[in-house]
Scaffold this active site. Sequence first.
Site, PDB file in Angstrom:
ATOM      1  N   ASP A 137       0.828  -1.219   0.000  1.00  0.00           N
ATOM      2  CA  ASP A 137       0.000   0.000   0.000  1.00  0.00           C
ATOM      3  C   ASP A 137       0.859   1.263   0.000  1.00  0.00           C
ATOM      4  OD1 ASP A 137       0.955  -0.095   2.613  1.00  0.00           O
ATOM      5  OD2 ASP A 137      -0.995   0.179   3.577  1.00  0.00           O
ATOM      6  N   GLU A 138       2.162   1.090   0.290  1.00  0.00           N
ATOM      7  CA  GLU A 138       3.028   2.283   0.375  1.00  0.00           C
ATOM      8  C   GLU A 138       3.202   2.963  -0.975  1.00  0.00           C
ATOM      9  OE1 GLU A 138       6.378   1.936   3.024  1.00  0.00           O
ATOM     10  OE2 GLU A 138       5.432   0.284   4.098  1.00  0.00           O
ATOM     11  N   TYR A 165      11.995   3.114  -0.993  1.00  0.00           N
ATOM     12  CA  TYR A 165      11.403   1.766  -1.041  1.00  0.00           C
ATOM     13  C   TYR A 165      10.095   1.793  -1.817  1.00  0.00           C
ATOM     14  CZ  TYR A 165       8.348  -2.017   0.633  1.00  0.00           C
ATOM     15  OH  TYR A 165       7.438  -3.049   0.698  1.00  0.00           O
ATOM     16  N   LYS A 207       8.954  -0.038  -5.396  1.00  0.00           N
ATOM     17  CA  LYS A 207       7.806  -0.964  -5.526  1.00  0.00           C
ATOM     18  C   LYS A 207       6.805  -0.410  -6.553  1.00  0.00           C
ATOM     19  CE  LYS A 207       7.080  -4.297  -3.420  1.00  0.00           C
ATOM     20  NZ  LYS A 207       7.509  -5.729  -3.556  1.00  0.00           N
TER      21      LYS A 207
HETATM   22  P1  NAD Z   1      11.692  -9.689   3.977  1.00  0.00           P
HETATM   23  O1  NAD Z   1      12.704  -8.591   3.900  1.00  0.00           O
HETATM   24  O2  NAD Z   1      11.414 -10.336   5.292  1.00  0.00           O
HETATM   25  O3  NAD Z   1      12.093 -10.873   2.956  1.00  0.00           O
HETATM   26  C1  NAD Z   1      12.572 -10.614   1.673  1.00  0.00           C
HETATM   27  C2  NAD Z   1      13.174 -11.923   1.139  1.00  0.00           C
HETATM   28  O4  NAD Z   1      13.627 -11.669  -0.213  1.00  0.00           O
HETATM   29  C3  NAD Z   1      14.405 -12.400   1.925  1.00  0.00           C
HETATM   30  O5  NAD Z   1      14.314 -13.777   2.170  1.00  0.00           O
HETATM   31  C4  NAD Z   1      15.583 -12.079   0.998  1.00  0.00           C
HETATM   32  O6  NAD Z   1      16.680 -12.972   1.155  1.00  0.00           O
HETATM   33  C5  NAD Z   1      14.920 -12.226  -0.374  1.00  0.00           C
HETATM   34  N1  NAD Z   1      15.629 -11.457  -1.415  1.00  0.00           N
HETATM   35  C6  NAD Z   1      16.005 -10.154  -1.359  1.00  0.00           C
HETATM   36  N2  NAD Z   1      16.655  -9.813  -2.492  1.00  0.00           N
HETATM   37  C7  NAD Z   1      16.645 -10.922  -3.289  1.00  0.00           C
HETATM   38  C8  NAD Z   1      17.136 -11.196  -4.588  1.00  0.00           C
HETATM   39  N3  NAD Z   1      17.772 -10.258  -5.306  1.00  0.00           N
HETATM   40  N4  NAD Z   1      16.945 -12.434  -5.111  1.00  0.00           N
HETATM   41  C9  NAD Z   1      16.313 -13.403  -4.394  1.00  0.00           C
HETATM   42  N5  NAD Z   1      15.841 -13.202  -3.147  1.00  0.00           N
HETATM   43  C10 NAD Z   1      16.002 -11.974  -2.599  1.00  0.00           C
HETATM   44  O7  NAD Z   1      10.378  -9.068   3.341  1.00  0.00           O
HETATM   45  P2  NAD Z   1       8.843  -9.344   3.700  1.00  0.00           P
HETATM   46  O8  NAD Z   1       8.431  -8.419   4.777  1.00  0.00           O
HETATM   47  O9  NAD Z   1       8.638 -10.802   3.856  1.00  0.00           O
HETATM   48  O10 NAD Z   1       8.138  -8.822   2.359  1.00  0.00           O
HETATM   49  C11 NAD Z   1       7.880  -9.717   1.270  1.00  0.00           C
HETATM   50  C12 NAD Z   1       7.186  -8.949   0.155  1.00  0.00           C
HETATM   51  O11 NAD Z   1       5.964  -8.405   0.629  1.00  0.00           O
HETATM   52  C13 NAD Z   1       7.992  -7.765  -0.383  1.00  0.00           C
HETATM   53  O12 NAD Z   1       7.827  -7.720  -1.777  1.00  0.00           O
HETATM   54  C14 NAD Z   1       7.356  -6.558   0.272  1.00  0.00           C
HETATM   55  O13 NAD Z   1       7.500  -5.399  -0.540  1.00  0.00           O
HETATM   56  C15 NAD Z   1       5.915  -7.002   0.367  1.00  0.00           C
HETATM   57  N6  NAD Z   1       5.127  -6.403   1.458  1.00  0.00           N
HETATM   58  C16 NAD Z   1       5.580  -6.431   2.731  1.00  0.00           C
HETATM   59  C17 NAD Z   1       4.802  -5.893   3.750  1.00  0.00           C
HETATM   60  C18 NAD Z   1       5.251  -5.934   5.198  1.00  0.00           C
HETATM   61  O14 NAD Z   1       4.568  -5.402   6.061  1.00  0.00           O
HETATM   62  N7  NAD Z   1       6.369  -6.603   5.534  1.00  0.00           N
HETATM   63  C19 NAD Z   1       3.557  -5.323   3.449  1.00  0.00           C
HETATM   64  C20 NAD Z   1       3.121  -5.307   2.119  1.00  0.00           C
HETATM   65  C21 NAD Z   1       3.917  -5.865   1.139  1.00  0.00           C
HETATM   66  P1  TYD Z   2       8.050  -0.172   9.740  1.00  0.00           P
HETATM   67  O1  TYD Z   2       7.858  -1.437  10.503  1.00  0.00           O
HETATM   68  O2  TYD Z   2       9.447   0.203   9.324  1.00  0.00           O
HETATM   69  O3  TYD Z   2       7.066  -0.229   8.485  1.00  0.00           O
HETATM   70  P2  TYD Z   2       6.721   0.902   7.372  1.00  0.00           P
HETATM   71  O4  TYD Z   2       7.653   2.034   7.515  1.00  0.00           O
HETATM   72  O5  TYD Z   2       6.950   0.156   6.097  1.00  0.00           O
HETATM   73  O6  TYD Z   2       5.302   1.268   7.620  1.00  0.00           O
HETATM   74  O7  TYD Z   2       7.492   1.047  10.589  1.00  0.00           O
HETATM   75  C1  TYD Z   2       6.132   1.098  10.989  1.00  0.00           C
HETATM   76  C2  TYD Z   2       5.903   2.448  11.653  1.00  0.00           C
HETATM   77  O8  TYD Z   2       6.693   2.521  12.856  1.00  0.00           O
HETATM   78  C3  TYD Z   2       6.346   3.636  10.811  1.00  0.00           C
HETATM   79  O9  TYD Z   2       5.431   4.703  11.011  1.00  0.00           O
HETATM   80  C4  TYD Z   2       7.705   3.995  11.358  1.00  0.00           C
HETATM   81  C5  TYD Z   2       7.589   3.628  12.842  1.00  0.00           C
HETATM   82  N1  TYD Z   2       8.857   3.187  13.498  1.00  0.00           N
HETATM   83  C6  TYD Z   2       9.276   3.793  14.666  1.00  0.00           C
HETATM   84  O10 TYD Z   2       8.628   4.721  15.203  1.00  0.00           O
HETATM   85  N2  TYD Z   2      10.437   3.349  15.257  1.00  0.00           N
HETATM   86  C7  TYD Z   2      11.183   2.363  14.704  1.00  0.00           C
HETATM   87  O11 TYD Z   2      12.262   2.020  15.273  1.00  0.00           O
HETATM   88  C8  TYD Z   2      10.731   1.733  13.502  1.00  0.00           C
HETATM   89  C9  TYD Z   2      11.513   0.626  12.869  1.00  0.00           C
HETATM   90  C10 TYD Z   2       9.548   2.176  12.936  1.00  0.00           C
END
Ligand code: NAD
Ligand code: TYD
Length: 341
Positions: free
Chosen positions: A121-122, A144, A148
């Site tokens: 959603d970002e 970031y 995306k």
């Molecule tokens: P994460 O950072 O925990 O995991 C990313 C994985 O990708 C890791 O295992 C890493 O080794 C692998 N990776 C990175 N670069 C690579 C490359 N060049 N080739 C192969 N593998 C590679 O991330 P996550 O939080 O699990 O997010 C997964 C996906 O979901 C991402 O695309 C992210 O943008 C999306 N997403 C995440 C969130 C969230 O809240 N975490 C929310 C919405 C969408």
């Molecule tokens: P984060 O988990 O980095 O997710 P995103 O920035 O992708 O939403 O952060 C979630 C929220 O928490 C964001 O508003 C930033 C804030 N935040 C802090 O206040 N302190 C921290 O140390 C971190 C990592 C995030």
Amino acid sequence: MKILVTGGAGFIGSNFIRLLLQQHPEHKIINLDLLTYAGNLENLKDLSSHPCYSFVRGDICDAGVVEDLQFDAIIHFAAESHVDRSILDSSPFLQTNIMGTKNLLEAARRRGCRMVHVSTDEVYGSITQGLFTEASPLSPNSPYAASKASSDLFARAYYETYGTEVVITRCSNNYGPYQFPEKLIPLMISHAMTGKALPVYGDGKNVRDWIHVHDHNRAVDLVFHKGRAGEVYNIGGRNEQQNIDIIRKILSVVAEIQGTDPERLNGLITYVKDRPGHDRRYAIDPVKLESELGWKAEVAFDEGIAATVRWYIENKDWWSRILSGEYMKYYETQYGQRLGK
Ligand code: NAD
Ligand code: TYD
């Protein structure tokens, strides 16, 4: 069907592989992951000898690696995923999130296979009132989010230009087991457990819509099997909360489970210099996914967060091992000055 799952050693990808193997014994999974700082095979160690699962260490940016694999569909999670790291250095974000995604789209085009592109959603930026829908304009604010959004536009272009069967999902902030401890929720849990300062950016009133990783992954599974090619599906928890409220909730659960004094934990809260370009509010409307594909979030936040805190308490070894080497260098750069060390 043989499904190529990218980034399956990360937080969401590893939870997804576990779900897919439970729900769909008819599928075989190849997990392609580079094992960057965020990838961890421990997340999947219970599945390492599963007959329907195999692991390949490799880079999604390497066309040769992808070319050599046999698969019928792609579910693409691999990414550089942390906003704060993208502010320090956006290069790996351009490489993996844009070039890597383009490489996978090219593989899907050449093979004529279906691809789910997992986005966020970002890409919509920050919203003051109302909710983002799939028709909202892309307005990314962090490097970031910009990377995306770019990859989303390539996905769209491959559908429009070549008819590649690609579907995009855009989910809100996830929480749950195996999340890398640099992100807000696991960072606050691990610091509360070890008595470290809890760094709150700005006034702590930024709003995120939190969804349990299980509900996100149920949605990706549905979109993969039933979503319409060329479409975008928003995924959200209808659970908007200010950061400071999330932190206080975590502290009350930690205090209850560990029998610690809640006031002592509250004393760890430290307001620090804000993140540059910090999006004030994310809020997303999942009505299309609900009405078209019949999805509904199942995990109530109070239960999900309590279970997540419990998971981190019970799996201290998992995250303690991560908090060394590369992570400590990043931590120092990100928080050293902010916390006055
Ligand atoms: P994460 O950072 O925990 O995991 C990313 C994985 O990708 C890791 O295992 C890493 O080794 C692998 N990776 C990175 N670069 C690579 C490359 N060049 N080739 C192969 N593998 C590679 O991330 P996550 O939080 O699990 O997010 C997964 C996906 O979901 C991402 O695309 C992210 O943008 C999306 N997403 C995440 C969130 C969230 O809240 N975490 C929310 C919405 C969408
Ligand atoms: P984060 O988990 O980095 O997710 P995103 O920035 O992708 O939403 O952060 C979630 C929220 O928490 C964001 O508003 C930033 C804030 N935040 C802090 O206040 N302190 C921290 O140390 C971190 C990592 C995030």
